[in-house]
Design a protein around this motif. Structure first.
Motif, PDB file in Angstrom:
ATOM      1  N   UNK A 771      43.130  18.646 -42.482  1.00 40.49           N
ATOM      2  CA  UNK A 771      44.129  19.170 -41.554  1.00 40.49           C
ATOM      3  C   UNK A 771      44.369  20.643 -41.830  1.00 40.49           C
ATOM      4  N   UNK A 772      44.800  21.349 -40.800  1.00 38.49           N
ATOM      5  CA  UNK A 772      45.172  22.755 -40.912  1.00 38.49           C
ATOM      6  C   UNK A 772      46.628  22.885 -40.486  1.00 38.49           C
ATOM      7  N   UNK A 773      47.383  23.598 -41.280  1.00 33.97           N
ATOM      8  CA  UNK A 773      48.807  23.767 -41.028  1.00 33.97           C
ATOM      9  C   UNK A 773      49.142  25.246 -40.884  1.00 33.97           C
ATOM     10  N   UNK A 774      50.097  25.514 -40.008  1.00 34.75           N
ATOM     11  CA  UNK A 774      50.729  26.823 -40.037  1.00 34.75           C
ATOM     12  C   UNK A 774      51.827  26.825 -41.072  1.00 34.75           C
ATOM     13  N   UNK A 775      52.438  25.652 -41.262  1.00 30.65           N
ATOM     14  CA  UNK A 775      53.524  25.487 -42.212  1.00 30.65           C
ATOM     15  C   UNK A 775      53.331  24.134 -42.864  1.00 30.65           C
ATOM     16  N   UNK A 776      52.745  24.146 -44.081  1.00 32.03           N
ATOM     17  CA  UNK A 776      52.406  22.897 -44.738  1.00 32.03           C
ATOM     18  C   UNK A 776      53.623  22.009 -44.921  1.00 32.03           C
ATOM     19  N   UNK A 777      54.778  22.611 -45.211  1.00 33.97           N
ATOM     20  CA  UNK A 777      55.970  21.822 -45.470  1.00 33.97           C
ATOM     21  C   UNK A 777      56.450  21.088 -44.232  1.00 33.97           C
ATOM     22  N   UNK A 778      56.008  21.490 -43.052  1.00 38.55           N
ATOM     23  CA  UNK A 778      56.452  20.878 -41.806  1.00 38.55           C
ATOM     24  C   UNK A 778      55.991  19.436 -41.705  1.00 38.55           C
ATOM     25  N   UNK A 779      54.813  19.121 -42.286  1.00 39.69           N
ATOM     26  CA  UNK A 779      54.317  17.757 -42.257  1.00 39.69           C
ATOM     27  C   UNK A 779      53.480  17.436 -41.046  1.00 39.69           C
ATOM     28  N   UNK A 780      53.478  18.272 -40.038  1.00 38.86           N
ATOM     29  CA  UNK A 780      52.704  18.034 -38.822  1.00 38.86           C
ATOM     30  C   UNK A 780      51.590  19.061 -38.738  1.00 38.86           C
ATOM     31  N   UNK A 781      50.343  18.608 -38.763  1.00 38.30           N
ATOM     32  CA  UNK A 781      49.248  19.585 -38.715  1.00 38.30           C
ATOM     33  C   UNK A 781      49.142  20.242 -37.359  1.00 38.30           C
ATOM     34  N   UNK A 782      48.798  21.506 -37.365  1.00 40.24           N
ATOM     35  CA  UNK A 782      48.545  22.222 -36.119  1.00 40.24           C
ATOM     36  C   UNK A 782      47.177  21.885 -35.568  1.00 40.24           C
ATOM     37  N   UNK A 783      46.245  21.520 -36.460  1.00 43.14           N
ATOM     38  CA  UNK A 783      44.894  21.161 -36.030  1.00 43.14           C
ATOM     39  C   UNK A 783      44.299  20.208 -37.053  1.00 43.14           C
ATOM     40  N   UNK A 784      43.334  19.398 -36.619  1.00 45.65           N
ATOM     41  CA  UNK A 784      42.550  18.575 -37.518  1.00 45.65           C
ATOM     42  C   UNK A 784      41.094  18.949 -37.332  1.00 45.65           C
ATOM     43  N   UNK A 785      40.292  18.714 -38.349  1.00 45.44           N
ATOM     44  CA  UNK A 785      38.921  19.205 -38.288  1.00 45.44           C
ATOM     45  C   UNK A 785      37.943  18.240 -38.932  1.00 45.44           C
ATOM     46  N   UNK A 786      36.692  18.376 -38.538  1.00 39.85           N
ATOM     47  CA  UNK A 786      35.556  17.943 -39.337  1.00 39.85           C
ATOM     48  C   UNK A 786      34.887  19.216 -39.849  1.00 39.85           C
ATOM     49  N   UNK A 787      34.791  19.343 -41.159  1.00 39.01           N
ATOM     50  CA  UNK A 787      34.142  20.488 -41.809  1.00 39.01           C
ATOM     51  C   UNK A 787      34.799  21.819 -41.455  1.00 39.01           C
ATOM     52  N   UNK A 788      36.129  21.823 -41.344  1.00 42.63           N
ATOM     53  CA  UNK A 788      36.877  23.067 -41.370  1.00 42.63           C
ATOM     54  C   UNK A 788      37.256  23.705 -40.068  1.00 42.63           C
ATOM     55  N   UNK A 789      36.662  23.305 -38.924  1.00 45.73           N
ATOM     56  CA  UNK A 789      36.991  23.928 -37.643  1.00 45.73           C
ATOM     57  C   UNK A 789      37.163  22.843 -36.588  1.00 45.73           C
ATOM     58  N   UNK A 790      38.213  22.954 -35.803  1.00 43.30           N
ATOM     59  CA  UNK A 790      38.499  21.972 -34.765  1.00 43.30           C
ATOM     60  C   UNK A 790      37.460  22.045 -33.644  1.00 43.30           C
ATOM     61  N   UNK A 791      36.977  20.863 -33.224  1.00 45.79           N
ATOM     62  CA  UNK A 791      36.091  20.717 -32.061  1.00 45.79           C
ATOM     63  C   UNK A 791      34.753  21.453 -32.205  1.00 45.79           C
ATOM     64  N   UNK A 792      34.376  21.901 -33.423  1.00 40.81           N
ATOM     65  CA  UNK A 792      33.166  22.726 -33.516  1.00 40.81           C
ATOM     66  C   UNK A 792      31.900  21.950 -33.142  1.00 40.81           C
ATOM     67  N   UNK A 793      31.891  20.614 -33.386  1.00 43.98           N
ATOM     68  CA  UNK A 793      30.690  19.844 -33.074  1.00 43.98           C
ATOM     69  C   UNK A 793      30.679  19.365 -31.621  1.00 43.98           C
ATOM     70  N   UNK A 794      31.712  19.716 -30.844  1.00 46.64           N
ATOM     71  CA  UNK A 794      31.617  19.555 -29.397  1.00 46.64           C
ATOM     72  C   UNK A 794      30.722  20.646 -28.821  1.00 46.64           C
ATOM     73  N   UNK A 795      30.790  21.845 -29.426  1.00 47.38           N
ATOM     74  CA  UNK A 795      29.989  22.973 -28.945  1.00 47.38           C
ATOM     75  C   UNK A 795      28.605  22.980 -29.574  1.00 47.38           C
TER      76      UNK A 795
END
Length: 896
Positions: A771-795
């Protein structure tokens, strides 16, 4: 030692015009220039500290020892010039410098073959040099001070040992063994190759520089001390390599006692005629720093909790021995030798001495006083200014050397062409020499040096905010409270448990508040940021900074801005007595609403709150986007895997149109996939080139975490060695607190250890979910990834062919969310999770007709699944925790 001086050979035809000999003169000077340039641009040069140390020690000092030990041997033994002629010396020096270049290129690039070849060339050159000294010794008539040549032979015997240890260090070992070999390597090279050479040379050179009679007992004491130097150093090296603390300590102290015994012979000449010129001041200062450096080593050996801890912060010892001792002895010796060897009579010598004495005392002061102060726990800005002053003092020697040589050569030429008047010239030469050899103490130069040091101490705090990249502005908040004229000064400590002590203070309204912050956390840097946008720079262990808050009339909140530290409780409150309460206080510029983290005041270069990372559904990766390579690296034949992981702060695109500063292992987030078999050994060198402290933890190995998983500061490195005893896809990650922040910022990766007899498949992919957070303490990820980048294997889609067996190794790196790996349109006929087959496998768990639809993992768990695609098409893979999958943990396998 390097110089622009003539050949020691007496044959006139062998002496080129101007008295210069290129292979004697130029290489050592070039290494000094290269070291100065490297020091000036060190923030942009990888391994700059290591390079500077070895440019001086292996480059300039080794070259000088090779040249000048030969010169002194010839002078003392008065050999025939046919022994070791200049052409032979040239070939030896060429070989030496080719070897030095090989080492200086091979180590930073990790080309071990080049390091080995370079070190081999250096060893051959030094052994060749030693053999020529033996030839000269055998061919000489009995005489005094043959013991000096014996010192040179002893030092030459130690250099191959040091070079061997250096090559082995470049190969990589466990952290404990790396520390032992580092100690042994530095002891052999500095105390042996350099130290014993200098000890032998000063027996005759020191009284010659002072122009007084030497101590009558000098030769006897040197003869008695040499076995002690050799035995003490040998014992210390054995103790270091074996990990025997007290053997190491006895050896170092034995060496020191022997050195002090022979050093007694330097006191009588100094009492008869104290140092009066730069040459003698510089040599004397270098000798003192040598004793200080040995004492520092002995103290570390006696007090450090273990062998590894002895090398933590070893850079200060290196600075003392290389800069304080090595360079100053070199500069001092050359200041005497250049005029003396070029020769030409008293008038010519006077010209050379005066040239080298230019601002001599000023240079001595700005080298030695700042060097001593920089070893103390001064603020980082002050240390930068002080070390810059040292660099200026040392670098000034280079143009002074060139000017001095030019003036001496011109004076010699003029003396050779003038009409001789023996009686007049003798009387004039004596009077001029007496004038220059007995100058008054240069009080003006002394005061100039002291003034420069004082200015450096004053400039450090002023320049520190600029040097550290912080605002550092001292701004009084807007308040109508009447100033009391009083100042409240508070000492605050940043502690290892992620807290300030004290964490809250009370200040009378109207007082001027001054906060003196000191970081006592070994693990990482800290700062203090107040909600009126005043702050300290980030401080490493032992550093301090002063924050002038100004006149206070309102309550204040503060925190550490290092990512995640505020969420861990690193906050600071200022309560004003008799002033407005927090609820009544006017809003300050940039003040927050008291929410979870420093959203409006994030670390420079770091994406702030979670909203800043909100994904735009309309944004797509460009068609030519290259995703993180998900292919499992091939497995080679090696059983020992040596990997260097450099921690760096890298600005990366984590989703289409969304960037964030990522903390990376090896320039990627996640870090590189490591691949091995059960029983393989992994030797990992972690180099922290980041902005704060980091560490590493490998789940693939079992060992006590105390030392290998410790946090290292920026600029430091450690070696982590483990043996993979069990199969699996194992997580590695930074273990510096707060772990959630470091993992979420990209500091994680996978180690694939294959189970024995794992069947081959047509394709293997590795997918690390995070997961990627803008604010880790918030508990809600801003994005999720496979291998570090969101949706990269769609492209940039993964590929397969109909009927191929495809294996997906999947790791849930978290730091918080679960993973349910699913391939839409596919069914898994083999599932291996956390060390065991749950479906399929060699024993056909569940039978051939069973299958699985998802691989469920919690953070820190992993496994693999296998399937064959039944027909061409596009098969999406996704985290079936759908709220997570819709934020980026999604990709496509294109099947042909």
């Amino acid at each position: 030692m390097t110089s622009l001086a003539p050949s020691p050979q007496p044959a006139p035809k062998a002496r080129p015009k101007g008295g210069a000999w290129a292979m004697r003169d130029h290489p050592g000077l070039l290494w000094m220039i290269t070291a100065v340039i490297t020091a000036a641009v060190h923030p942009f040069v990888p391994d700059a500290t290591w390079l500077m140390v070895h440019m001086v020690a292996l480059g300039a000092l080794t070259h000088s020892i090779m040249v000048w030990s030969t010169h002194f041997t010839v002078s003392l033994l008065k050999n025939h010039p046919d022994i070791d002629v200049r052409a032979t010396q040239n070939r030896r020096l060429v070989l030496l410098h080719l070897g030095i270049i090989g080492v200086l290129v091979g180590v930073p690039t990790t080309w071990w073959w080049l390091t080995l070849a370079g070190a081999g060339a250096v060893v051959v050159a030094v052994v060749w040099h030693g053999w020529q000294l033996v030839r000269r010794l055998r061919g000489a008539l009995p005489g005094r001070f043959r013991i000096v040549v014996h010192h040179y032979l002893a030092s030459a015997a130690f250099l191959p040992v040091g070079a061997t240890l250096g090559v082995l260090l470049a190969r990589g070992y466990s952290e404990e063994m790396h520390a032992r070999m580092t100690l042994a390597h530095s002891l052999v090279n500095v105390l042996g190759w350099v130290g014993i050479t200098v000890a032998g040379t000063l027996i005759t050179l020191w009284p010659t520089i002072l122009r007084v009679r030497m101590d009558p007992a000098a030769e006897q004491r040197a003869t008695q001390a040499l076995p002690g130097l050799v035995a003490g150093l040998s014992l210390a090296v054995v103790g270091a390599l074996a990990g025997w603390r007290w053997v190491l300590l006895v050896g170092v102290l034995g060496y020191l006692v022997a050195l002090l015994w022979t050093g007694r012979s330097l006191l009588a000449p100094a009492r008869a005629k104290p140092p009066m010129h730069f040459a003698s001041w510089s040599v004397a200062a270098g000798a003192v720093w040598f004793l200080v450096g040995i004492a520092m080593i002995a103290w570390r050996v006696a007090t450090a909790p273990d062998m590894t801890a002895m090398t933590v912060g070893y850079g200060r010892v290196a600075a003392v021995l290389i800069v304080g001792f090595g360079l100053q002895v070199l500069c001092g010796a050359l200041s005497h030798l250049v005029p003396a060897v070029i020769g030409g009579g008293p008038k010519v010598v006077r010209v050379g001495i005066q040239a080298f004495d230019r601002m001599g005392m000023t240079r001595i002061v700005i080298i030695n006083v700042p060097l001593a102060l920089s070893l103390m726990p001064v603020p980082s800005g002050t240390r930068v200014v002080l070390t810059t002053l040292v660099l200026i003092g040392l670098a000034a020697f280079i143009p002074i050397l060139l000017i001095a040589v030019k003036r001496v050569v011109v004076a010699r030429r003029e003396a050779a062409t003038s009409t001789p008047h023996p009686r007049r010239d003798l009387e004039l030469g004596r009077s001029e020499a007496a004038r220059v050899l007995d100058p008054p103490f240069p009080r003006t130069q002394l005061m100039a040096g002291v003034t420069l040091v004082a200015l450096a101490l004053a400039a450090g705090p002023v320049l520190q905010p600029v040097l550290d990249g912080g605002s550092g502005a001292v701004a009084a908040p807007g308040t109508s409270v009447a100033p009391t004229g009083e100042t409240t000064t508070v000492e605050v400590v940043a502690q290892e448990d992620m807290s300030f002590s004290p964490s809250s203070i009370e200040v009378p309204a109207g007082d001027r508040l001054v906060i003196e912050l000191t970081n006592e956390d070994d693990g990482t840097v800290h700062d203090l940021y107040l909600d009126d946008e005043t702050s300290t720079p980030r401080l490493a262990k032992g550093e301090s900074a002063t924050l002038d808050v100004g006149i206070v009339g309102d309550d204040r909140e503060g925190w550490c801005t290092v990512s995640g530290h505020k969420a861990m409780g690193m906050t600071f409150d200022i309560a004003v007595i008799g002033g407005a309460t927090a609820g009544d206080a006017p809003s300050q510029p940039g003040a927050t609403d008291g929410s979870t983290d420093a959203d409006a005041h994030s670390t420079p270069g770091e994406t702030s709150g979670g909203d800043a990372l909100a994904l735009d559904p309309g944004e797509k990766w460009p068609e030519d986007h290259e995703a993180y390579d998900a292919t499992l690296p091939p497995l080679g034949d090696e059983t020992t895997h040596r990997v260097t992981l450099r921690v760096q702060d890298v600005e990366m695109e984590v989703a289409p149109g969304v960037t964030q500063t990522r903390w990376t292992f090896g320039d990627t987030a996640p870090g590189p996939v490591l691949h091995g078999r059960v029983g393989d050994t992994f030797v990992i060198t972690l180099v922290n080139d980041g902005s704060i402290g980091h560490s590493i933890d490998f789940h693939a190995g079992a060992l006590a975490p105390d030392r290998p998983m410790r946090t290292i500061a920026p600029g430091e490195e450690l070696t982590y060695t483990f043996t993979a005893e069990r199969a699996g896809i194992w997580m590695y990650h930074c273990s510096t607190m707060p772990l959630s922040t470091h993992i979420a910022k990209g500091m994680h990766g996978a180690v694939v250890i294959e189970p024995p007899d794992l069947p081959e498949v047509d394709r293997s992919y590795v997918l690390t979910a995070s997961e990627i957070y803008g604010d880790t303490a918030d508990g809600t990820p801003a994005a999720t990834t496979f291998n570090g980048s969101a949706f990269q294997y769609d492209a940039d889609q993964l590929t397969a062919k109909v009927g191929e067996r495809v294996r997906f190794w999947v790791l849930d790196a978290g730091p918080n969310g679960p993973m349910s790996f699913h391939v839409i349109g596919g069914q898994f006929d083999t599932v291996w999770r956390e060390g065991a087959y749950t479906v399929g496998g060699p024993d056909q768990v569940g039978g051939p007709s069973t299958g699985s639809q998802a691989l469920g993992l919690l953070p820190g768990q992993g496994g693999f699944v296998e399937l064959a695609f039944p027909e061409p098409g596009h098969y999406p893979f996704v985290n079936h925790v759908m709220s997570a999958g819709e934020k980026g943990a999604h990709g496509i396998v294109r099947v042909r």
